[in-house]
Design a protein around this motif. Structure first.
Motif, PDB file in Angstrom:
ATOM      1  N   THR A 157     -11.000  -1.919  -0.945  1.00 52.00           N
ATOM      2  CA  THR A 157     -11.352  -0.578  -1.388  1.00 52.00           C
ATOM      3  C   THR A 157     -11.571  -0.610  -2.898  1.00 52.00           C
ATOM      4  O   THR A 157     -11.307  -1.625  -3.566  1.00 52.00           O
ATOM      5  N   GLU A 158     -12.035   0.497  -3.453  1.00 54.72           N
ATOM      6  CA  GLU A 158     -12.207   0.556  -4.910  1.00 54.72           C
ATOM      7  C   GLU A 158     -10.875   0.343  -5.611  1.00 54.72           C
ATOM      8  O   GLU A 158     -10.776  -0.398  -6.593  1.00 54.72           O
ATOM      9  N   ALA A 159      -9.827   0.987  -5.086  1.00 52.91           N
ATOM     10  CA  ALA A 159      -8.490   0.801  -5.659  1.00 52.91           C
ATOM     11  C   ALA A 159      -8.024  -0.630  -5.453  1.00 52.91           C
ATOM     12  O   ALA A 159      -7.393  -1.226  -6.330  1.00 52.91           O
TER      13      ALA A 159
ATOM     14  N   GLU B 191       0.833  -1.207   0.000  1.00 52.39           N
ATOM     15  CA  GLU B 191       0.000   0.000   0.000  1.00 52.39           C
ATOM     16  C   GLU B 191       0.867   1.257   0.000  1.00 52.39           C
ATOM     17  O   GLU B 191       0.585   2.227  -0.713  1.00 52.39           O
ATOM     18  N   GLN B 192       1.946   1.230   0.783  1.00 56.27           N
ATOM     19  CA  GLN B 192       2.851   2.385   0.810  1.00 56.27           C
ATOM     20  C   GLN B 192       3.513   2.585  -0.551  1.00 56.27           C
ATOM     21  O   GLN B 192       3.667   3.724  -1.017  1.00 56.27           O
ATOM     22  N   HIS B 193       3.902   1.489  -1.177  1.00 53.98           N
ATOM     23  CA  HIS B 193       4.532   1.585  -2.496  1.00 53.98           C
ATOM     24  C   HIS B 193       3.564   2.165  -3.533  1.00 53.98           C
ATOM     25  O   HIS B 193       3.961   2.995  -4.365  1.00 53.98           O
ATOM     26  N   LEU B 194       2.308   1.730  -3.477  1.00 52.42           N
ATOM     27  CA  LEU B 194       1.319   2.179  -4.456  1.00 52.42           C
ATOM     28  C   LEU B 194       0.736   3.546  -4.099  1.00 52.42           C
ATOM     29  O   LEU B 194       0.177   4.234  -4.959  1.00 52.42           O
ATOM     30  N   GLY B 195       0.825   3.900  -2.824  1.00 54.11           N
ATOM     31  CA  GLY B 195       0.279   5.187  -2.390  1.00 54.11           C
ATOM     32  C   GLY B 195      -1.223   5.193  -2.263  1.00 54.11           C
ATOM     33  O   GLY B 195      -1.842   6.276  -2.289  1.00 54.11           O
ATOM     34  N   VAL B 196      -1.839   4.035  -2.101  1.00 55.29           N
ATOM     35  CA  VAL B 196      -3.292   3.922  -1.940  1.00 55.29           C
ATOM     36  C   VAL B 196      -3.592   2.851  -0.905  1.00 55.29           C
ATOM     37  O   VAL B 196      -2.776   1.969  -0.651  1.00 55.29           O
ATOM     38  N   ARG B 197      -4.793   2.953  -0.279  1.00 55.78           N
ATOM     39  CA  ARG B 197      -5.230   1.900   0.619  1.00 55.78           C
ATOM     40  C   ARG B 197      -5.924   0.832  -0.202  1.00 55.78           C
ATOM     41  O   ARG B 197      -6.824   1.113  -0.985  1.00 55.78           O
ATOM     42  N   LEU B 198      -5.521  -0.422   0.001  1.00 54.93           N
ATOM     43  CA  LEU B 198      -6.092  -1.552  -0.732  1.00 54.93           C
ATOM     44  C   LEU B 198      -7.178  -2.255   0.078  1.00 54.93           C
ATOM     45  O   LEU B 198      -8.122  -2.805  -0.506  1.00 54.93           O
ATOM     46  N   LEU B 199      -7.030  -2.253   1.411  1.00 53.74           N
ATOM     47  CA  LEU B 199      -7.957  -2.985   2.274  1.00 53.74           C
ATOM     48  C   LEU B 199      -8.423  -2.085   3.421  1.00 53.74           C
ATOM     49  O   LEU B 199      -7.622  -1.322   3.996  1.00 53.74           O
TER      50      LEU B 199
ATOM     51  N   HIS C 284      -6.533  -5.818  -7.340  1.00 54.92           N
ATOM     52  CA  HIS C 284      -6.637  -7.254  -7.104  1.00 54.92           C
ATOM     53  C   HIS C 284      -6.782  -8.020  -8.415  1.00 54.92           C
ATOM     54  O   HIS C 284      -6.107  -9.036  -8.636  1.00 54.92           O
ATOM     55  N   ASP C 285      -7.657  -7.562  -9.303  1.00 57.48           N
ATOM     56  CA  ASP C 285      -7.891  -8.266 -10.564  1.00 57.48           C
ATOM     57  C   ASP C 285      -6.631  -8.292 -11.421  1.00 57.48           C
ATOM     58  O   ASP C 285      -6.273  -9.328 -12.006  1.00 57.48           O
TER      59      ASP C 285
END
Length: 299
Positions: free
Chosen positions: A59-61, A41-49, A66-67
């Motif tokens: 999350t939407e992101a 998540e830190q690497h992508l800069g978004v919350r995944l869960l 995930h897909d």
């Protein structure tokens, strides 16, 4: 962070529904699984869960990632499985370099039988009498005839290659049969271009020391042409029996100076690596080993 491991941890958490179950499946601690997901998540800069005490939610992101991540991991697994198959089942395109005359006369039945035994293997056979660079030119195997010099390549001896001095009966009747190497000075020689590197050093030295005039020689880089010229009465040739053998058996050529016959050469299968050898290469080497016999059928 190992991105693949982090991606796999995230996918497993989603499929198992919890960090604990994902940890059990991945044979690691729940703390490490959680660390992988947080780093991702830190690497992508978004919350995944979104995490609660009872459940996790994408999350939407996270759903979008995930897909795509699952497809990437599936592709990686498929690629690794295919590479594993290459090591266990002979398949793929096998690129072979071989001498022109030898291949034309002796390789078609071999390749046909090999492909019947290994139908998943395709063959790309390139004929050339020069020494190809296996690695640079992308060949899996090179068949070579001669006395091989030491190198970093692996060479498997496949069959002996006998050299004989021969001429047609009509030529010998007209010009006389040499009884010793010195007698060659009075004859026309049918010379193979790669004579010295292919094992004819001794005869080349005889010819140089005999004082004969080489200007009337026939020089060619193909043994079949020289054998046919010898049959036609053009002169004396030094040729391997895998080219001249049938003409000798049929009486079209006669062996002379047998006691001065050069040291036999050999046919080798040359390849780049001994370890982690692709199954298509190993299968071909095993198949060709002993295929021609010892002595080979042309002798």
């Amino acid at each position: 962070m190992d991105r693949i491991d982090a991606m796999r941890a995230f996918i497993t958490v989603v499929s198992e529904g919890s960090f604990t179950h994902a940890a059990d499946r991945l044979a690691m601690s729940p703390q490490l699984v959680s660390k992988y997901v947080s780093q991702l998540e830190q690497h992508l800069g978004v919350r995944l869960l979104n995490r609660t005490t009872r459940r996790i939610h994408l999350t939407e992101a996270g759903a979008s990632y995930h897909d795509k991540a699952r497809q990437i991991l599936n592709d990686i697994d498929d690629t690794e499985n295919q590479l594993g198959d290459l090591q266990t089942e002979a398949r793929g395109l096998l690129r072979i370099s071989a001498p022109v005359s030898f291949a034309i006369r002796h390789m078609a039945p071999l390749l046909s039988e090999f492909q019947k035994a290994h139908p998943a293997v395709g063959i790309d056979l390139q004929l050339n009498d020069r020494k190809v660079d296996i690695v640079e030119e992308g060949f899996d195997i090179a068949l070579r005839v001669g006395h091989l010099r030491s190198s970093s390549l692996i060479a498997k001896r496949i069959a002996p290659a006998r050299l004989v001095i021969c001429a047609s009966p009509s030529y010998l009747e007209q010009h006389g049969t040499p009884q010793c190497p010195e007698d060659l000075r009075d004859h026309r020689y049918l010379r193979y271009s790669y004579l010295e590197q292919e094992g004819g050093q001794a005869m080349h030295q005889w010819l140089q020391s005999s004082g004969r005039d080489p200007s009337s020689d026939l020089i060619c880089n193909n043994g079949d042409v020289l054998v046919e010229a010898a049959i036609a009465g053009a002169g004396i040739a030094l040729q391997p029996t895998f080219i001249s053998g049938s003409a000798i058996k049929e009486g079209k050529l006669q062996v002379i100076l047998p006691e001065y016959e050069p040291e036999p050469m050999a046919l080798y299968a040359v390849y780049a690596h001994r370890q982690l050898l692709a199954s298509k290469v190993r299968s071909f080497i095993d198949f060709i080993d002993g295929y021609f016999g010892d002595p080979p059928y042309w002798d």
